[in-house]
Design an enzyme around this catalytic site. Structure first.
Site, mmCIF file in Angstrom:
data_model
loop_
_atom_site.group_PDB
_atom_site.id
_atom_site.type_symbol
_atom_site.label_atom_id
_atom_site.label_comp_id
_atom_site.label_asym_id
_atom_site.label_seq_id
_atom_site.Cartn_x
_atom_site.Cartn_y
_atom_site.Cartn_z
ATOM 1 C CE LYS A 72 -4.328 1.109 2.371
ATOM 2 N NZ LYS A 72 -5.013 0.952 3.657
HETATM 3 C C1 E4P Z 1 -8.379 1.948 3.701
HETATM 4 O O1 E4P Z 1 -7.604 1.165 3.214
HETATM 5 C C2 E4P Z 1 -8.191 2.629 4.976
HETATM 6 O O2 E4P Z 1 -7.499 1.746 5.832
HETATM 7 C C3 E4P Z 1 -9.477 2.960 5.674
HETATM 8 O O3 E4P Z 1 -10.609 2.581 4.945
HETATM 9 C C4 E4P Z 1 -9.532 4.316 6.296
HETATM 10 O O4 E4P Z 1 -10.765 4.459 6.956
HETATM 11 P P1 E4P Z 1 -11.054 5.617 8.037
HETATM 12 O O5 E4P Z 1 -11.250 6.905 7.296
HETATM 13 O O6 E4P Z 1 -12.309 5.179 8.712
HETATM 14 O O7 E4P Z 1 -9.856 5.656 8.942
#
Ligand code: E4P
Length: 217
Positions: free
Chosen positions: A83
């Site tokens: 990522k």
């Molecule tokens: C995606 O890969 C992220 O880990 C995640 O969806 C972020 O979500 P949040 O805005 O609830 O922290």
């Protein structure tokens, strides 16, 4: 539409994997911190709980550092998906890693132009954050519609992974738009099966069945 769970809690992941409905996992540095566990250890453990892609985020801000960390992360298991943040360095690293056959999830996407760049960089997944978009007073789902339209216009194969999902309506809208994947916290995914009329109906059926005095054996 594929269902990923957004957590680093291995118990929750194991429970959901058991249902046969889980297609992958996403994590981020905040979720790793919440787990209180060692990053490499927990990612390795998660990779063994699912055959699907497991997104593990590098933290270096520069291209060389990203590649150095990606090298360590991608060796953990064949289903690791590196990522990377949606920055110029992240896109450059994305191009390099996908050319080498590594899955890449480009994260922290907040505009359709950013998503266009990620597709051009060969990203496996683009992660637009709908909930955080909603928080700024805009409709995060408009972004998903735009990205779907643009990707379809040019037959980009990058999968739209709707992230930062806060409630079931985000998932319903993602499915209507034709997003490829959603990632949501365990509670939101489990909540999809819930309906008060299902609970009430089941209660009534079981009460009537008890009156018959029968068993299925
Ligand atoms: C995606 O890969 C992220 O880990 C995640 O969806 C972020 O979500 P949040 O805005 O609830 O922290």
């Amino acid at each position: 539409m594929k269902f990923f769970v957004d957590t680093a809690d291995t118990k929750e992941i194991a429970d959901l994997a058991d249902t046969g409905l889980l297609d992958g996992v996403t994590t981020n540095p905040s979720l790793i911190a919440k787990s209180g566990r060692n990053f490499l250890e927990v990612v390795k453990e998660i990779c063994a709980l699912t055959d699907g892609p497991v997104s593990a985020e590098v933290v270096a801000p520069d291209f060389d550092g990203m590649l150095r960390e990606a090298e360590i992360v991608r060796k953990l298991a064949p289903n690791v998906c590196v990522k990377l943040p949606l920055t110029m360095d992240g896109l450059k690293a994305c191009k390099r890693l996908t050319n080498e056959g590594t899955m890449v999830n480009v994260t922290l996407c907040f505009s359709a132009n950013q998503a266009l760049l990620a597709a051009k960089a060969g990203a496996t997944f683009i992660s637009p954050f709908v909930g955080r978009h909603d928080d700024t007073g805009q409709d995060g789902m408009d972004l998903i519609e735009d990205i779907r339209l643009i990707y379809d216009n040019y037959d980009f194969t990058t999968q739209i992974l709707v992230a930062s999902i806060r409630h079931p309506i985000h998932i319903l809208q993602s499915a209507r738009i034709g997003a490829d994947v959603i990632t949501a916290p365990p509670a939101v995914l489990k909540g999809l099966a819930k309906h008060p009329l299902t609970d009430k109906g089941l209660e009534l059926f079981l009460a009537d069945w008890a009156k018959t005095g029968q068993t299925i054996a």
